[in-house]
Enzyme design. Structure first.
Site, PDB file in Angstrom:
ATOM      1  N   THR A 106       0.950  -1.237   0.121  1.00 55.40           N
ATOM      2  CA  THR A 106       0.011  -0.195  -0.188  1.00 55.40           C
ATOM      3  C   THR A 106       0.312   0.797   0.379  1.00 55.40           C
ATOM      4  O   THR A 106       1.780   1.194   1.336  1.00 55.40           O
ATOM      5  CB  THR A 106      -0.742  -0.198   1.255  1.00 55.40           C
ATOM      6  OG1 THR A 106      -1.710  -1.506   1.479  1.00 55.40           O
ATOM      7  CG2 THR A 106      -1.916   0.803   1.587  1.00 55.40           C
ATOM      8  N   LYS A 119      -7.852   1.921  -3.118  1.00 54.94           N
ATOM      9  CA  LYS A 119      -7.253   1.402  -1.812  1.00 54.94           C
ATOM     10  C   LYS A 119      -7.580   2.598  -0.626  1.00 54.94           C
ATOM     11  O   LYS A 119      -7.784   2.030   0.077  1.00 54.94           O
ATOM     12  CB  LYS A 119      -5.913   0.748  -1.461  1.00 54.94           C
ATOM     13  CG  LYS A 119      -5.677   0.603  -0.150  1.00 54.94           C
ATOM     14  CD  LYS A 119      -5.443  -0.746   0.389  1.00 54.94           C
ATOM     15  CE  LYS A 119      -4.869  -0.917   1.895  1.00 54.94           C
ATOM     16  NZ  LYS A 119      -5.754  -2.063   2.371  1.00 54.94           N
ATOM     17  N   LYS A 176      -1.640   5.354   8.525  1.00 57.19           N
ATOM     18  CA  LYS A 176      -1.612   5.344   7.358  1.00 57.19           C
ATOM     19  C   LYS A 176      -1.891   5.143   6.078  1.00 57.19           C
ATOM     20  O   LYS A 176      -1.688   6.538   5.229  1.00 57.19           O
ATOM     21  CB  LYS A 176       0.126   3.948   6.831  1.00 57.19           C
ATOM     22  CG  LYS A 176       0.770   3.809   5.868  1.00 57.19           C
ATOM     23  CD  LYS A 176       1.285   2.178   5.933  1.00 57.19           C
ATOM     24  CE  LYS A 176       1.793   2.700   3.828  1.00 57.19           C
ATOM     25  NZ  LYS A 176       2.404   1.212   3.815  1.00 57.19           N
TER      26      LYS A 176
HETATM   27  P1  NAD Z   1       6.163  -5.489   7.286  1.00 56.58           P
HETATM   28  O1  NAD Z   1       6.634  -4.884   7.391  1.00 56.58           O
HETATM   29  O2  NAD Z   1       5.100  -6.955   7.905  1.00 56.58           O
HETATM   30  O3  NAD Z   1       7.156  -6.352   5.452  1.00 56.58           O
HETATM   31  C1  NAD Z   1       7.424  -5.706   5.227  1.00 56.58           C
HETATM   32  C2  NAD Z   1       8.873  -6.444   4.634  1.00 56.58           C
HETATM   33  O4  NAD Z   1      10.046  -5.451   3.542  1.00 56.58           O
HETATM   34  C3  NAD Z   1       9.883  -6.080   6.298  1.00 56.58           C
HETATM   35  O5  NAD Z   1       9.977  -7.764   6.398  1.00 56.58           O
HETATM   36  C4  NAD Z   1      10.943  -5.747   5.787  1.00 56.58           C
HETATM   37  O6  NAD Z   1      12.158  -5.989   6.427  1.00 56.58           O
HETATM   38  C5  NAD Z   1      11.351  -5.757   3.737  1.00 56.58           C
HETATM   39  N1  NAD Z   1      12.270  -4.877   3.107  1.00 56.58           N
HETATM   40  C6  NAD Z   1      11.931  -3.589   3.950  1.00 56.58           C
HETATM   41  N2  NAD Z   1      12.854  -3.260   2.815  1.00 56.58           N
HETATM   42  C7  NAD Z   1      13.114  -3.524   1.789  1.00 56.58           C
HETATM   43  C8  NAD Z   1      13.987  -3.535   1.200  1.00 56.58           C
HETATM   44  N3  NAD Z   1      14.577  -2.947   0.870  1.00 56.58           N
HETATM   45  N4  NAD Z   1      14.673  -5.080   0.433  1.00 56.58           N
HETATM   46  C9  NAD Z   1      13.332  -5.939   1.231  1.00 56.58           C
HETATM   47  N5  NAD Z   1      13.211  -6.106   2.113  1.00 56.58           N
HETATM   48  C10 NAD Z   1      12.164  -4.728   2.248  1.00 56.58           C
HETATM   49  O7  NAD Z   1       4.711  -5.691   6.496  1.00 56.58           O
HETATM   50  P2  NAD Z   1       3.699  -6.147   6.047  1.00 56.58           P
HETATM   51  O8  NAD Z   1       2.273  -6.333   7.532  1.00 56.58           O
HETATM   52  O9  NAD Z   1       4.041  -7.085   5.634  1.00 56.58           O
HETATM   53  O10 NAD Z   1       2.868  -4.978   4.821  1.00 56.58           O
HETATM   54  C11 NAD Z   1       3.606  -4.544   3.792  1.00 56.58           C
HETATM   55  C12 NAD Z   1       2.857  -3.562   3.149  1.00 56.58           C
HETATM   56  O11 NAD Z   1       1.776  -4.403   3.063  1.00 56.58           O
HETATM   57  C13 NAD Z   1       2.330  -3.128   3.217  1.00 56.58           C
HETATM   58  O12 NAD Z   1       2.440  -1.311   2.461  1.00 56.58           O
HETATM   59  C14 NAD Z   1       0.777  -2.337   4.264  1.00 56.58           C
HETATM   60  O13 NAD Z   1       0.531  -1.309   4.286  1.00 56.58           O
HETATM   61  C15 NAD Z   1       0.278  -3.602   3.343  1.00 56.58           C
HETATM   62  N6  NAD Z   1      -0.640  -3.450   3.821  1.00 56.58           N
HETATM   63  C16 NAD Z   1      -0.713  -4.494   5.180  1.00 56.58           C
HETATM   64  C17 NAD Z   1      -1.675  -4.767   5.866  1.00 56.58           C
HETATM   65  C18 NAD Z   1      -1.863  -5.677   7.191  1.00 56.58           C
HETATM   66  O14 NAD Z   1      -2.721  -6.325   7.545  1.00 56.58           O
HETATM   67  N7  NAD Z   1      -0.664  -5.850   7.766  1.00 56.58           N
HETATM   68  C19 NAD Z   1      -2.549  -5.470   5.226  1.00 56.58           C
HETATM   69  C20 NAD Z   1      -3.211  -4.096   3.787  1.00 56.58           C
HETATM   70  C21 NAD Z   1      -1.805  -4.046   3.435  1.00 56.58           C
END
Ligand code: NAD
Length: 295
Positions: free
Chosen positions: A93, A168, A243
């Protein structure tokens, strides 16, 4: 079978990559976090030493990263190494402007691209029941759909570049505002001596009916599966709601849309987070509203 590169194996990306493996795909992943890599490896994802290594030989690349700056940095790094004719899908997102920039980067390199943010949370990611909202060309969407179907159950093509992110943030702005509205109604009902169940029974079958009330009721009792029955454990954390509301406000300012309730919802969630509730389910805002009332 297509080899898929998956960059960002966190709370969402990890289980999504695992579902691609379950569906029979060969998946090579990368994450900066060793713990995330270990968890994905246990689910059958081959772990590469870098994002660039992960995309070698892949015909589809998926990114699932925190924010626009991470997506642009990773796409800038990997696109020069992506196979000609391959497809890149961003499921994070992020802000609409960064999403459009990412599509432009891919187009320059001759790579098809889709922005495809999700709703459904970590539960949906694990169960492969996510909803994907996609933006990009018809051809890129047609190529992405079979991959998205292995991680979700509803796939909607919303329009051109950035349309998935636009859908979204518009949806989540409705959600943030409506949760506050439902919380305010229960708070007022309490002051007026009206029981939670009575308000629920009326509003859930009247014009006040909405998802925040009938599926995710912010008081315990009427909807036994809602986080209110579980100490407001997320679910969908207030920090993530904030966010998305901030992304909606950025887009409203850039595009010139008037979203006064969206702006106020963002302020209320910011105050809720500052009070130490970022990790609380977003429906817990009702407790903050109660505290604002006269004793
Ligand atoms: P998270 O923080 O658990 O995962 C993100 C991952 O990206 C981390 O493991 C981090 O180490 C990795 N990362 C960051 N920079 C990187 C790079 N340069 N190279 C490789 N890896 C890298 O977050 P999440 O909950 O998995 O969310 C991911 C996305 O999904 C976000 O944009 C969030 O807004 C969206 N989202 C989350 C949810 C939820 O319920 N968690 C629901 C809908 C959407």
């Amino acid at each position: 079978m297509t080899t898929i590169a998956f960059i960002g194996l966190g709370n969402m990306g990890g289980p999504m990559a695992a579902n691609l493996v379950k569906a029979g795909r060969t998946v090579t992943g990368f994450d900066l976090s060793a713990d995330s890599c270990d968890a994905a490896k246990a689910d059958g994802v081959a772990i590469a030493n870098s994002a660039v290594d992960a995309v070698q030989g892949a015909s589809v690349i998926v990114t699932m990263l925190p924010a626009g700056k991470h997506v642009l940095a990773v796409w800038n790094e990997i696109l020069p190494h992506a196979a000609p004719g391959s497809l890149i899908i961003d499921c994070s997102t992020i802000d609409v402007e960064s999403a459009v920039q990412a599509h432009t980067l891919a187009a320059k390199g001759g790579i098809a691209s889709i922005d495809a943010p999700v709703s459904g949370g970590t539960g949906g990611a694990k169960a492969a029941t996510l909803t994907f909202m996609a933006g990009g060309s018809e051809a890129a969407f047609a190529a992405a759909k079979p991959v998205l179907e292995q991680m979700g159950k509803k796939i909607v093509h919303c329009g051109g570049a950035g349309a998935g992110q636009a859908a979204k943030i518009c949806n989540n702005m409705i959600l943030g505002i409506s949760m506050i509205a439902v919380g305010e109604a229960f708070t007022l009902a309490e002051k007026l001596g009206l029981s939670h169940q009575a308000l629920f029974d009326v509003a859930s079958t009247s014009s006040g009916q909405c998802w925040s009330l009938t599926t995710y009721c912010p008081v315990p009792g009427p909807v036994p599966t809602s986080p209110a029955n579980n100490g407001y454990k997320p679910g969908f954390a207030a920090a993530l709601m904030l966010k998305d509301l901030k992304l909606a406000q950025e887009a409203a300012q850039t595009s010139g849309a008037a979203t006064p309730l969206g702006a106020h919802a963002a302020e209320l969630y910011a105050a809720f987070e500052q009070a130490g509730n970022g990790g609380t389910d977003f429906s817990g805002i009702i407790n903050y509203l109660r505290e604002q009332g006269r004793k």
